[in-house]
Design a protein around this motif. Sequence first.
Motif, PDB file in Angstrom:
ATOM      1  N   PRO A   1      10.013  -0.735   1.017  1.00 25.52           N
ATOM      2  CA  PRO A   1      10.512   0.704   1.898  1.00 25.52           C
ATOM      3  C   PRO A   1       9.308   1.609   1.716  1.00 25.52           C
ATOM      4  O   PRO A   1       8.359   1.536   1.065  1.00 25.52           O
ATOM      5  N   VAL A   2       9.571   2.448   2.826  1.00 20.94           N
ATOM      6  CA  VAL A   2       8.258   3.405   2.991  1.00 20.94           C
ATOM      7  C   VAL A   2       8.448   4.374   1.815  1.00 20.94           C
ATOM      8  O   VAL A   2       9.324   4.524   1.009  1.00 20.94           O
ATOM      9  N   GLY A   3       7.248   5.169   1.480  1.00 23.45           N
ATOM     10  CA  GLY A   3       7.238   6.151   0.410  1.00 23.45           C
ATOM     11  C   GLY A   3       7.148   5.914  -0.924  1.00 23.45           C
ATOM     12  O   GLY A   3       8.160   6.257  -1.642  1.00 23.45           O
ATOM     13  N   ARG A   4       6.009   5.038  -1.602  1.00 18.60           N
ATOM     14  CA  ARG A   4       6.135   4.561  -2.767  1.00 18.60           C
ATOM     15  C   ARG A   4       6.248   5.764  -3.769  1.00 18.60           C
ATOM     16  O   ARG A   4       7.278   5.320  -4.688  1.00 18.60           O
ATOM     17  N   ARG A   5       5.786   7.012  -3.731  1.00 16.57           N
ATOM     18  CA  ARG A   5       5.784   7.934  -4.730  1.00 16.57           C
ATOM     19  C   ARG A   5       7.324   8.225  -4.951  1.00 16.57           C
ATOM     20  O   ARG A   5       8.132   8.552  -5.707  1.00 16.57           O
ATOM     21  N   LEU A   6       8.065   8.274  -3.770  1.00 17.86           N
ATOM     22  CA  LEU A   6       9.408   8.925  -3.920  1.00 17.86           C
ATOM     23  C   LEU A   6      10.415   7.596  -4.011  1.00 17.86           C
ATOM     24  O   LEU A   6      11.642   7.919  -4.457  1.00 17.86           O
ATOM     25  N   VAL A   7      10.012   6.223  -4.064  1.00 18.46           N
ATOM     26  CA  VAL A   7      11.002   5.233  -4.633  1.00 18.46           C
ATOM     27  C   VAL A   7      10.499   4.669  -6.009  1.00 18.46           C
ATOM     28  O   VAL A   7      11.285   4.706  -6.820  1.00 18.46           O
ATOM     29  N   ASN A   8       9.214   4.697  -6.245  1.00 18.32           N
ATOM     30  CA  ASN A   8       8.882   4.116  -7.415  1.00 18.32           C
ATOM     31  C   ASN A   8       8.268   5.072  -8.503  1.00 18.32           C
ATOM     32  O   ASN A   8       8.305   4.881  -9.827  1.00 18.32           O
ATOM     33  N   GLY A   9       8.106   6.293  -7.984  1.00 17.55           N
ATOM     34  CA  GLY A   9       7.534   7.152  -8.850  1.00 17.55           C
ATOM     35  C   GLY A   9       6.178   7.440  -9.062  1.00 17.55           C
ATOM     36  O   GLY A   9       5.470   8.126  -9.735  1.00 17.55           O
ATOM     37  N   THR A  10       5.157   6.528  -8.604  1.00 14.74           N
ATOM     38  CA  THR A  10       3.848   6.299  -8.465  1.00 14.74           C
ATOM     39  C   THR A  10       3.279   6.262  -6.895  1.00 14.74           C
ATOM     40  O   THR A  10       3.962   5.886  -6.399  1.00 14.74           O
TER      41      THR A  10
ATOM     42  N   SER B   1       1.081   6.866  -3.622  1.00 15.35           N
ATOM     43  CA  SER B   1       1.083   7.844  -2.604  1.00 15.35           C
ATOM     44  C   SER B   1       2.580   7.816  -1.760  1.00 15.35           C
ATOM     45  O   SER B   1       3.296   6.684  -1.727  1.00 15.35           O
ATOM     46  N   LEU B   2       2.854   8.792  -0.970  1.00 14.93           N
ATOM     47  CA  LEU B   2       3.746   8.961   0.062  1.00 14.93           C
ATOM     48  C   LEU B   2       3.566   8.007   1.223  1.00 14.93           C
ATOM     49  O   LEU B   2       4.792   7.579   1.537  1.00 14.93           O
ATOM     50  N   PHE B   3       2.504   7.509   1.352  1.00 14.39           N
ATOM     51  CA  PHE B   3       2.260   6.765   2.426  1.00 14.39           C
ATOM     52  C   PHE B   3       2.063   5.249   2.237  1.00 14.39           C
ATOM     53  O   PHE B   3       1.842   4.409   3.029  1.00 14.39           O
ATOM     54  N   GLN B   4       2.126   4.839   0.945  1.00 16.46           N
ATOM     55  CA  GLN B   4       2.151   3.470   0.520  1.00 16.46           C
ATOM     56  C   GLN B   4       3.361   3.105   0.626  1.00 16.46           C
ATOM     57  O   GLN B   4       4.466   3.668   0.637  1.00 16.46           O
ATOM     58  N   ARG B   5       3.580   1.548   0.817  1.00 12.00           N
ATOM     59  CA  ARG B   5       4.699   0.986   0.840  1.00 12.00           C
ATOM     60  C   ARG B   5       5.252   0.867  -0.647  1.00 12.00           C
ATOM     61  O   ARG B   5       4.458   0.565  -1.547  1.00 12.00           O
ATOM     62  N   ALA B   6       6.488   1.131  -1.003  1.00 11.63           N
ATOM     63  CA  ALA B   6       7.009   0.966  -2.400  1.00 11.63           C
ATOM     64  C   ALA B   6       7.154  -0.718  -2.656  1.00 11.63           C
ATOM     65  O   ALA B   6       7.098  -1.308  -1.661  1.00 11.63           O
ATOM     66  N   ARG B   7       7.631  -1.046  -3.871  1.00  8.24           N
ATOM     67  CA  ARG B   7       8.033  -2.169  -4.183  1.00  8.24           C
ATOM     68  C   ARG B   7       9.358  -2.488  -4.872  1.00  8.24           C
ATOM     69  O   ARG B   7       9.363  -1.597  -6.091  1.00  8.24           O
ATOM     70  N   LEU B   8      10.437  -3.089  -4.532  1.00  9.03           N
ATOM     71  CA  LEU B   8      11.559  -3.219  -5.386  1.00  9.03           C
ATOM     72  C   LEU B   8      11.514  -4.571  -5.343  1.00  9.03           C
ATOM     73  O   LEU B   8      11.111  -5.602  -4.446  1.00  9.03           O
ATOM     74  N   VAL B   9      12.361  -5.114  -6.337  1.00 12.42           N
ATOM     75  CA  VAL B   9      12.592  -6.522  -6.707  1.00 12.42           C
ATOM     76  C   VAL B   9      14.159  -6.786  -6.593  1.00 12.42           C
ATOM     77  O   VAL B   9      14.955  -5.991  -6.651  1.00 12.42           O
ATOM     78  N   CYS B  10      14.328  -8.241  -6.540  1.00 13.56           N
ATOM     79  CA  CYS B  10      15.677  -8.621  -6.916  1.00 13.56           C
ATOM     80  C   CYS B  10      15.608  -9.282  -8.052  1.00 13.56           C
ATOM     81  O   CYS B  10      15.410 -10.864  -8.055  1.00 13.56           O
ATOM     82  N   HIS B  11      15.878  -8.926  -9.122  1.00 17.36           N
ATOM     83  CA  HIS B  11      15.537  -9.435 -10.510  1.00 17.36           C
ATOM     84  C   HIS B  11      16.914 -10.185 -10.748  1.00 17.36           C
ATOM     85  O   HIS B  11      17.733  -9.842 -11.011  1.00 17.36           O
ATOM     86  N   CYS B  12      16.605 -11.630 -11.099  1.00 19.64           N
ATOM     87  CA  CYS B  12      17.524 -12.707 -11.211  1.00 19.64           C
ATOM     88  C   CYS B  12      17.370 -13.288 -12.651  1.00 19.64           C
ATOM     89  O   CYS B  12      15.939 -13.334 -12.896  1.00 19.64           O
ATOM     90  N   LEU B  13      18.058 -13.718 -13.442  1.00 23.21           N
ATOM     91  CA  LEU B  13      18.049 -14.620 -14.443  1.00 23.21           C
ATOM     92  C   LEU B  13      18.356 -15.964 -14.407  1.00 23.21           C
ATOM     93  O   LEU B  13      19.444 -16.423 -13.830  1.00 23.21           O
ATOM     94  N   LEU B  14      17.680 -16.949 -14.780  1.00 25.15           N
ATOM     95  CA  LEU B  14      18.000 -18.555 -14.617  1.00 25.15           C
ATOM     96  C   LEU B  14      18.156 -18.742 -16.126  1.00 25.15           C
ATOM     97  O   LEU B  14      16.944 -18.745 -16.923  1.00 25.15           O
ATOM     98  N   VAL B  15      19.153 -19.087 -16.915  1.00 18.53           N
ATOM     99  CA  VAL B  15      19.635 -19.159 -18.053  1.00 18.53           C
ATOM    100  C   VAL B  15      20.151 -20.769 -18.264  1.00 18.53           C
ATOM    101  O   VAL B  15      20.800 -21.520 -17.606  1.00 18.53           O
TER     102      VAL B  15
END
Length: 293
Positions: free
Chosen positions: A13-22, A24-38
């Motif tokens: 999503p847009v707005g890295r600082r507002l999503v990841n907390g680090t 620029s506002l103009f960078q793309r953020a990074r979120l993951v879908c963290h799954c476990l394989l056990v």
Amino acid sequence: MKIHHLNTGTMCPVGRRLVNGTGSLFQRARLVCHCLLVETNDGLALVDTGIGLGDIAAPGRLGRRWLRQTAPKLDPAETAVQQVKALGYSPGDVRHVLLTHLDRDHAGGVPDFLHAAIHVHRAEHDMAVLRKPAPPEGRYVTGQWSHGPRWAFYGEEGEDWFGFKGVRALGDKETDVLMIPLAGHTLGHCGIAVRSGEKWLLHAGDSYFHHAQLDASPRAPLMLGYFQRRGDMDRSMRIANQDRLRALKLNHGDRVRIVNSHDPADYERCRCGAHQVLKPEPTVRRGDRTGSS
């Protein structure tokens, strides 16, 4: 018990600082879908599935608004089924899929594991599948389970696990995998606790969105807190369970490690090693008393 950490869907999503907390506002953020394989005594168990091959083949079913807001990469190589193959296993080796809940970015890979039992809280199934009660419009993607999977249901009963009710997810065959009710984000939302050696890993799903929400002085980036509030079905219950998770970390952090579904910091710490130290982050906006903002 060996645990593999998988990112089964990168979102930008847009707005890295507002999503990841680090950044620029103009960078793309990074979120993951963290799954476990056990690796369990009863074959492989997958905790959440992330985005599936069917979602990538027909991304429109995920919803235009969701696609626009989250900007997922939709890379087939990130799907759980392809990562299972890359580890040298067959999709048929996955005997159990344990879902924290049935939101689209958690259950998308369910059709990719046709022979697995799909474990879910009954309240989650009742709302998402039976529509009793009817879910918020557009909340679930019913095509992710239209093939009729083999469901396994859980309720609120269970034995004590650090003050939570823990239900043995795989029965007496495997006593080290527990389903932990953590309602709020959805009415049947759960965490999945897995014991490895003397310690536990609790995958808390969407009970919190940012690792700093479990700090003594909880906080979360502005836009991420907004996403969390928008996703709450029962905000007061989510707040109460987030408080309980914070107390669990404070009182039993030496025995229980807690991670969530979408925080890349949680994911990278698990992937790169439990003792990796994160660099301090810039100050982010304080949230309510539970750390959501």
